[in-house]
Design an enzyme around this catalytic site. Sequence first.
Site, PDB file in Angstrom:
ATOM      1  N   ARG A  43       3.482  -0.283  26.232  1.00 33.51           N
ATOM      2  CA  ARG A  43       3.022   0.042  24.829  1.00 33.51           C
ATOM      3  C   ARG A  43       2.842   1.396  25.092  1.00 33.51           C
ATOM      4  O   ARG A  43       2.980   2.261  24.344  1.00 33.51           O
ATOM      5  CB  ARG A  43       1.451  -0.474  24.887  1.00 33.51           C
ATOM      6  CG  ARG A  43       1.223  -2.213  24.201  1.00 33.51           C
ATOM      7  CD  ARG A  43       0.167  -2.555  24.500  1.00 33.51           C
ATOM      8  NE  ARG A  43      -0.929  -1.510  23.645  1.00 33.51           N
ATOM      9  CZ  ARG A  43      -2.275  -1.926  23.719  1.00 33.51           C
ATOM     10  NH1 ARG A  43      -2.315  -2.053  24.366  1.00 33.51           N
ATOM     11  NH2 ARG A  43      -2.633  -0.557  23.308  1.00 33.51           N
ATOM     12  N   GLU A  50      -7.201  -2.446  -2.412  1.00 32.40           N
ATOM     13  CA  GLU A  50      -6.779  -1.378  -2.465  1.00 32.40           C
ATOM     14  C   GLU A  50      -5.878  -0.307  -2.437  1.00 32.40           C
ATOM     15  O   GLU A  50      -5.580   0.761  -2.576  1.00 32.40           O
ATOM     16  CB  GLU A  50      -6.117  -1.628  -0.554  1.00 32.40           C
ATOM     17  CG  GLU A  50      -7.039  -2.889   0.051  1.00 32.40           C
ATOM     18  CD  GLU A  50      -6.043  -3.338   1.345  1.00 32.40           C
ATOM     19  OE1 GLU A  50      -5.498  -3.893   0.804  1.00 32.40           O
ATOM     20  OE2 GLU A  50      -6.829  -3.623   2.644  1.00 32.40           O
ATOM     21  N   MET A  53       1.215  -3.155  12.911  1.00 30.89           N
ATOM     22  CA  MET A  53       0.143  -4.349  13.053  1.00 30.89           C
ATOM     23  C   MET A  53       0.512  -4.158  14.990  1.00 30.89           C
ATOM     24  O   MET A  53       0.981  -5.180  15.445  1.00 30.89           O
ATOM     25  CB  MET A  53       0.924  -5.972  12.634  1.00 30.89           C
ATOM     26  CG  MET A  53       0.795  -6.062  11.405  1.00 30.89           C
ATOM     27  SD  MET A  53      -0.937  -5.448  10.324  1.00 30.89           S
ATOM     28  CE  MET A  53      -1.535  -7.916  11.464  1.00 30.89           C
ATOM     29  N   ARG A  54      -0.120  -2.856  14.969  1.00 27.79           N
ATOM     30  CA  ARG A  54       0.408  -2.892  16.811  1.00 27.79           C
ATOM     31  C   ARG A  54      -0.664  -1.620  17.295  1.00 27.79           C
ATOM     32  O   ARG A  54      -2.069  -1.354  16.378  1.00 27.79           O
ATOM     33  CB  ARG A  54       1.149  -2.000  17.002  1.00 27.79           C
ATOM     34  CG  ARG A  54       2.537  -2.328  16.943  1.00 27.79           C
ATOM     35  CD  ARG A  54       3.603  -1.411  17.554  1.00 27.79           C
ATOM     36  NE  ARG A  54       3.350  -0.889  19.091  1.00 27.79           N
ATOM     37  CZ  ARG A  54       4.335  -1.621  19.481  1.00 27.79           C
ATOM     38  NH1 ARG A  54       4.457  -2.840  19.498  1.00 27.79           N
ATOM     39  NH2 ARG A  54       3.910  -1.353  21.208  1.00 27.79           N
ATOM     40  N   ILE A  55      -1.832  -2.182  17.828  1.00 26.72           N
ATOM     41  CA  ILE A  55      -2.850  -1.615  19.008  1.00 26.72           C
ATOM     42  C   ILE A  55      -2.250  -0.652  19.319  1.00 26.72           C
ATOM     43  O   ILE A  55      -1.725  -1.412  20.197  1.00 26.72           O
ATOM     44  CB  ILE A  55      -3.197  -2.673  19.648  1.00 26.72           C
ATOM     45  CG1 ILE A  55      -4.339  -3.874  18.866  1.00 26.72           C
ATOM     46  CG2 ILE A  55      -4.650  -2.627  20.406  1.00 26.72           C
ATOM     47  CD1 ILE A  55      -4.660  -4.810  19.063  1.00 26.72           C
ATOM     48  N   ASN A  91       0.337  -1.432  -0.300  1.00 23.87           N
ATOM     49  CA  ASN A  91      -0.242   0.431   0.204  1.00 23.87           C
ATOM     50  C   ASN A  91       0.078   1.211  -0.052  1.00 23.87           C
ATOM     51  O   ASN A  91       0.545   2.038  -0.590  1.00 23.87           O
ATOM     52  CB  ASN A  91      -0.537  -0.539   1.093  1.00 23.87           C
ATOM     53  CG  ASN A  91      -1.933  -1.451   1.095  1.00 23.87           C
ATOM     54  OD1 ASN A  91      -3.063  -0.487  -0.277  1.00 23.87           O
ATOM     55  ND2 ASN A  91      -2.337  -2.021   2.000  1.00 23.87           N
ATOM     56  N   HIS A 118      -8.693  -1.571   6.410  1.00 29.47           N
ATOM     57  CA  HIS A 118      -8.582  -2.329   6.772  1.00 29.47           C
ATOM     58  C   HIS A 118      -9.058  -4.231   5.891  1.00 29.47           C
ATOM     59  O   HIS A 118     -10.248  -3.134   5.215  1.00 29.47           O
ATOM     60  CB  HIS A 118      -9.381  -2.767   8.011  1.00 29.47           C
ATOM     61  CG  HIS A 118      -9.630  -4.099   8.502  1.00 29.47           C
ATOM     62  ND1 HIS A 118      -9.115  -4.908   9.496  1.00 29.47           N
ATOM     63  CD2 HIS A 118     -10.664  -4.616   8.277  1.00 29.47           C
ATOM     64  CE1 HIS A 118      -9.168  -5.643  10.065  1.00 29.47           C
ATOM     65  NE2 HIS A 118     -10.525  -6.616   9.238  1.00 29.47           N
TER      66      HIS A 118
END
Length: 197
Positions: free
Chosen positions: A72, A181, A97-99, A21, A116
Amino acid sequence: MSTIKKTTFSIVVLISGSGTNLLAMIKAIEAGTLECEIKAVVCDQAQAGGLVYAREAGIPVEIITSEEFPSREDYDTALKSCIEKYSPNLIVMAGFMRILTSGFVKYFEGKLINIHPSLLPKYPGLNTHARVIEAGDKETGSTVHFVTDKLDSGPIIAQEKIPVLPGETAESLQERVKNLEHKLYPRVIQSLVEGKV
Ligand code: GRF
């Protein structure tokens, strides 16, 4: 005669993986269909494949790995300082890929977007394509949304669909959704540049 300087809309892109992307954004900028500057690419994986695209395009790369931080919150504090150095108009998550912690998300609310690979609100979280096939869905797609502190649940900016074909696998679906995408994300970012969202 006075010259009016056109201010450049700037973005910082956050990635963790293959960065296709990101590459689509770089190509759209080169083609003139996306009118912004990528100030930096921030990545949490030192070996992420997508870093090569940033380096080839001469975009500054910032690597912030989780091992460097005890929590975090500490990670997100470092991420926030790193992003702020570039004063971007928009922060674009592209396979990051992290919250993120709610403090981070609230701080950048309205300036932080994500893509997403499902038709949200269906299938938030991981393994979306396998879940689509398992459920026997006839269509899937991708969603661009503002990030809030609820995972994959912020206000939807745009969504596009493709049919699920007979004999489809999670891998084939992933590839076809990514192709979608690569057109969708640059287009949505351009609408934000133009103030159309
Ligand atoms: C994309 O499918 C995106 O929807 C999801 O992660 C994937 C990233 O792919 N959030 P890439 O790293 O841009 O190739």
